[in-house]
Scaffold this motif. Structure first.
Motif, PDB file in Angstrom:
ATOM      1  N   ARG A 178       0.807  -1.229   0.000  1.00 52.04           N
ATOM      2  CA  ARG A 178       0.000   0.000   0.000  1.00 52.04           C
ATOM      3  C   ARG A 178       0.838   1.276   0.000  1.00 52.04           C
ATOM      4  N   VAL A 179       2.119   1.135  -0.376  1.00 51.65           N
ATOM      5  CA  VAL A 179       2.979   2.322  -0.482  1.00 51.65           C
ATOM      6  C   VAL A 179       3.585   2.399  -1.884  1.00 51.65           C
ATOM      7  N   SER A 180       4.488   1.441  -2.212  1.00 49.88           N
ATOM      8  CA  SER A 180       5.145   1.490  -3.520  1.00 49.88           C
ATOM      9  C   SER A 180       5.748   0.142  -3.877  1.00 49.88           C
ATOM     10  N   THR A 181       6.039  -0.016  -5.164  1.00 55.03           N
ATOM     11  CA  THR A 181       6.717  -1.199  -5.698  1.00 55.03           C
ATOM     12  C   THR A 181       7.846  -0.722  -6.600  1.00 55.03           C
ATOM     13  N   ASP A 182       9.104  -1.011  -6.224  1.00 50.38           N
ATOM     14  CA  ASP A 182      10.271  -0.619  -7.016  1.00 50.38           C
ATOM     15  C   ASP A 182      10.826  -1.843  -7.737  1.00 50.38           C
ATOM     16  N   VAL A 183      11.086  -1.716  -9.017  1.00 51.16           N
ATOM     17  CA  VAL A 183      11.608  -2.812  -9.827  1.00 51.16           C
ATOM     18  C   VAL A 183      13.028  -2.495 -10.261  1.00 51.16           C
ATOM     19  N   TRP A 184      13.986  -3.352  -9.834  1.00 47.57           N
ATOM     20  CA  TRP A 184      15.392  -3.227 -10.203  1.00 47.57           C
ATOM     21  C   TRP A 184      15.750  -4.325 -11.189  1.00 47.57           C
ATOM     22  N   VAL A 185      16.542  -3.997 -12.205  1.00 49.94           N
ATOM     23  CA  VAL A 185      16.934  -4.945 -13.246  1.00 49.94           C
ATOM     24  C   VAL A 185      18.448  -5.092 -13.279  1.00 49.94           C
ATOM     25  N   MET A 186      18.926  -6.348 -13.367  1.00 45.78           N
ATOM     26  CA  MET A 186      20.358  -6.618 -13.493  1.00 45.78           C
ATOM     27  C   MET A 186      20.708  -6.623 -14.985  1.00 45.78           C
ATOM     28  N   LYS A 187      21.272  -5.527 -15.461  1.00 43.80           N
ATOM     29  CA  LYS A 187      21.567  -5.381 -16.887  1.00 43.80           C
ATOM     30  C   LYS A 187      22.641  -6.351 -17.364  1.00 43.80           C
ATOM     31  N   ASP A 188      23.697  -6.556 -16.558  1.00 46.38           N
ATOM     32  CA  ASP A 188      24.776  -7.494 -16.876  1.00 46.38           C
ATOM     33  C   ASP A 188      24.774  -8.593 -15.824  1.00 46.38           C
ATOM     34  N   TYR A 189      24.578  -9.812 -16.276  1.00 44.21           N
ATOM     35  CA  TYR A 189      24.397 -10.937 -15.372  1.00 44.21           C
ATOM     36  C   TYR A 189      25.575 -11.094 -14.401  1.00 44.21           C
ATOM     37  N   ARG A 190      25.236 -11.224 -13.113  1.00 42.23           N
ATOM     38  CA  ARG A 190      26.168 -11.471 -12.015  1.00 42.23           C
ATOM     39  C   ARG A 190      27.059 -10.272 -11.672  1.00 42.23           C
ATOM     40  N   LEU A 191      26.792  -9.113 -12.252  1.00 37.62           N
ATOM     41  CA  LEU A 191      27.559  -7.907 -11.910  1.00 37.62           C
ATOM     42  C   LEU A 191      26.708  -7.001 -11.023  1.00 37.62           C
ATOM     43  N   ARG A 192      27.150  -6.801  -9.788  1.00 33.97           N
ATOM     44  CA  ARG A 192      26.364  -6.023  -8.837  1.00 33.97           C
ATOM     45  C   ARG A 192      26.176  -4.583  -9.298  1.00 33.97           C
ATOM     46  N   ASP A 193      27.203  -4.018  -9.907  1.00 38.43           N
ATOM     47  CA  ASP A 193      27.110  -2.622 -10.342  1.00 38.43           C
ATOM     48  C   ASP A 193      26.122  -2.411 -11.477  1.00 38.43           C
ATOM     49  N   SER A 194      25.650  -3.504 -12.080  1.00 38.19           N
ATOM     50  CA  SER A 194      24.723  -3.368 -13.207  1.00 38.19           C
ATOM     51  C   SER A 194      23.264  -3.287 -12.766  1.00 38.19           C
ATOM     52  N   TRP A 195      23.013  -3.414 -11.455  1.00 39.17           N
ATOM     53  CA  TRP A 195      21.636  -3.256 -10.970  1.00 39.17           C
ATOM     54  C   TRP A 195      21.159  -1.834 -11.252  1.00 39.17           C
ATOM     55  N   THR A 196      19.995  -1.722 -11.898  1.00 34.63           N
ATOM     56  CA  THR A 196      19.443  -0.422 -12.267  1.00 34.63           C
ATOM     57  C   THR A 196      17.975  -0.363 -11.871  1.00 34.63           C
ATOM     58  N   LYS A 197      17.585   0.723 -11.215  1.00 32.23           N
ATOM     59  CA  LYS A 197      16.181   0.907 -10.869  1.00 32.23           C
ATOM     60  C   LYS A 197      15.405   1.278 -12.123  1.00 32.23           C
ATOM     61  N   GLN A 198      14.531   0.363 -12.556  1.00 33.67           N
ATOM     62  CA  GLN A 198      13.847   0.520 -13.839  1.00 33.67           C
ATOM     63  C   GLN A 198      12.616   1.412 -13.728  1.00 33.67           C
ATOM     64  N   PHE A 199      11.757   1.156 -12.746  1.00 35.77           N
ATOM     65  CA  PHE A 199      10.564   1.975 -12.551  1.00 35.77           C
ATOM     66  C   PHE A 199       9.965   1.731 -11.166  1.00 35.77           C
ATOM     67  N   THR A 200       8.977   2.576 -10.828  1.00 34.11           N
ATOM     68  CA  THR A 200       8.288   2.512  -9.546  1.00 34.11           C
ATOM     69  C   THR A 200       6.788   2.596  -9.765  1.00 34.11           C
ATOM     70  N   PHE A 201       6.060   1.711  -9.058  1.00 31.61           N
ATOM     71  CA  PHE A 201       4.601   1.767  -9.071  1.00 31.61           C
ATOM     72  C   PHE A 201       4.133   2.252  -7.709  1.00 31.61           C
ATOM     73  N   ILE A 202       3.225   3.214  -7.729  1.00 30.83           N
ATOM     74  CA  ILE A 202       2.718   3.766  -6.478  1.00 30.83           C
ATOM     75  C   ILE A 202       1.432   3.039  -6.094  1.00 30.83           C
ATOM     76  N   GLN A 203       1.391   2.561  -4.844  1.00 29.92           N
ATOM     77  CA  GLN A 203       0.179   1.940  -4.310  1.00 29.92           C
ATOM     78  C   GLN A 203      -0.463   2.906  -3.321  1.00 29.92           C
ATOM     79  N   ASN A 204      -1.668   3.338  -3.638  1.00 25.85           N
ATOM     80  CA  ASN A 204      -2.368   4.248  -2.740  1.00 25.85           C
ATOM     81  C   ASN A 204      -2.865   3.507  -1.507  1.00 25.85           C
ATOM     82  N   ALA A 205      -3.001   4.213  -0.427  1.00 25.23           N
ATOM     83  CA  ALA A 205      -3.456   3.594   0.826  1.00 25.23           C
ATOM     84  C   ALA A 205      -4.844   2.990   0.686  1.00 25.23           C
ATOM     85  N   ASP A 206      -5.693   3.572  -0.175  1.00 33.26           N
ATOM     86  CA  ASP A 206      -7.047   3.055  -0.377  1.00 33.26           C
ATOM     87  C   ASP A 206      -7.153   2.206  -1.639  1.00 33.26           C
TER      88      ASP A 206
END
Length: 399
Positions: free
Chosen positions: A287-315
């Protein structure tokens, strides 16, 4: 046509046909049947379906318990809060005529094959079944596993993880089962091979004791880069990691998560998924938010990128702590599974809408999986019969 056209031209024509048409063509003559049953043709037909993105969605409904197959194009916006599958077709699934049929769970999908768990509503665990099923050809194969072994998978689902995928090195399909034994602090890993129709135990003693898979997370294995992936914890350090199980050599390694701080006021849930062939990690604050992170290069930690965010309303009409992407539509919208229902998310607007089956007065979808139609055979000789139809001996005549 078999006499007038060269064989390569015949193949090109057949490759463009849907599975139902090819199945009918198999009954025309011996030469066509030999051509269409050839493993090379089956593989080429599957590759073409994948490359042309001819995917379907298998969805399950709750009350009544049913399975439906839907095309991408059949989804449409029915209101400001929901979408509908307008072209959903009910499918007869394996063991649907069990007297005590209770429910089912989709354990995985690969190359047109779906791994399905069917349970007994009367809790007679000896009647519980796991099967591998090709919904396009209706062929299915029962996996040899005792009902008692399935008891924890059904009635204590968070103790057991499954993963179903293809081992390209051995040209075989595998079902991986990981039992998280909290009492003796170890994980038991067993693998089923379709070709041999047998299970075997794998993993070293050190590996089995290294990882734990938290009970609060219900997430089966996800395929990416030839390995199954699960969210787990290193027992000694209590470090959260992504555990990767290589299907070819049965080795387990771990990968780091993106450096995301916990939410200051609410509990934060983490879910693993695959988004457009990339591993992704979803951080959900209900009921707050959903953040989606994508690993652009497999097994490389630095390749994690925040792709988008979905907002969940309290109601919001949707409240979930689990979010797994199933497929991405051409317009960029994402179909996701939240365990309790399926939703369509718009990354640009950040909006979330639930999905219903229009033909069943808005029945909520409980589970979903993406698949392609394929000719992949299980070599079982067992086929799903239509409901209320008696089994009849079928004779095929060749010219």
């Amino acid at each position: 046509m078999s006499e007038l056209l060269p064989k390569d031209i015949q193949v090109e024509i057949f490759l463009k046909l849907p599975v139902n048409s090819i199945l009918a063509c198999k009954c025309v003559c011996k030469s066509w049947r030999q051509l269409l049953c050839n493993p090379e043709f089956v593989k080429n037909h599957l590759n073409r379906s994948i490359q042309t993105n001819q995917r379907k969605v298998m969805v399950s409904s709750y009350h009544p318990f049913m399975l439906y197959s839907s095309d991408y194009a059949s989804i449409s916006k029915s209101s400001s809060q929901s979408f509908s599958w307008n072209g959903s077709v009910a499918i007869d699934f394996p063991f649907h005529n069990y007297r005590g049929f209770g429910r089912f769970e989709i354990l995985g999908s690969c190359n047109g094959l779906i791994c399905l768990l069917v349970s007994d509503a009367r809790r007679k665990y000896e009647n519980n079944v796991i099967c591998i099923w090709n919904p396009s050809t209706r062929e299915h194969k029962k996996v040899p596993v005792s009902g008692s072994e399935l008891y924890s998978a059904i009635y204590s689902p968070y103790a057991t993880r499954y993963g179903f995928d293809y081992d390209c090195v051995r040209d075989d399909y595998k079902l991986v089962r990981i039992n998280n034994n909290k009492i003796c602090s170890r994980s038991e890993i067993h693998v089923y091979r379709l070709r041999s129709d047998k299970w075997y135990r794998t993993g070293t003693r050190q590996t089995r004791r290294r990882y734990s898979f938290p009970y609060e997370r219900k997430s089966d294995g996800l395929l990416s880069n030839g390995a199954l992936h699960l969210l787990g914890t290193i027992r000694v350090t209590f470090t959260e990691v992504i555990v990767s199980f290589n299907l070819s050599n049965d080795k387990m390694v771990d990968m780091p998560l993106p450096a995301v701080p916990p939410h200051p006021e609410a509990k934060q849930y983490k879910n693993l998924g695959v988004l457009e062939d990339c591993l992704c990690l979803v951080f959900v604050v209900p009921r707050v938010s959903t953040d989606v992170w994508v690993m652009k290069d497999y097994r490389l930690r630095d390749s994690w990128t925040k792709q988008f965010t979905f907002i969940q309303n309290a109601d919001s009409i949707i409240d979930f702590s689990f979010w797994k992407p199933i497929l991405v539509f051409k317009n960029g919208d994402i179909l996701a599974d939240t365990i309790w229902q399926s939703v369509v998310c718009d990354p640009e607007e950040g909006s979330i809408r639930k999905v219903c089956i229009s033909s069943l007065d808005g029945t909520t979808i409980m589970d979903s999986a993406s698949y392609v139609e394929s000719l992949v055979s299980l070599n079982s000789g067992n086929y799903v019969l239509k409901k209320n139809k008696k089994k009849r001996k079928r004779t095929t005549h060749y010219e």
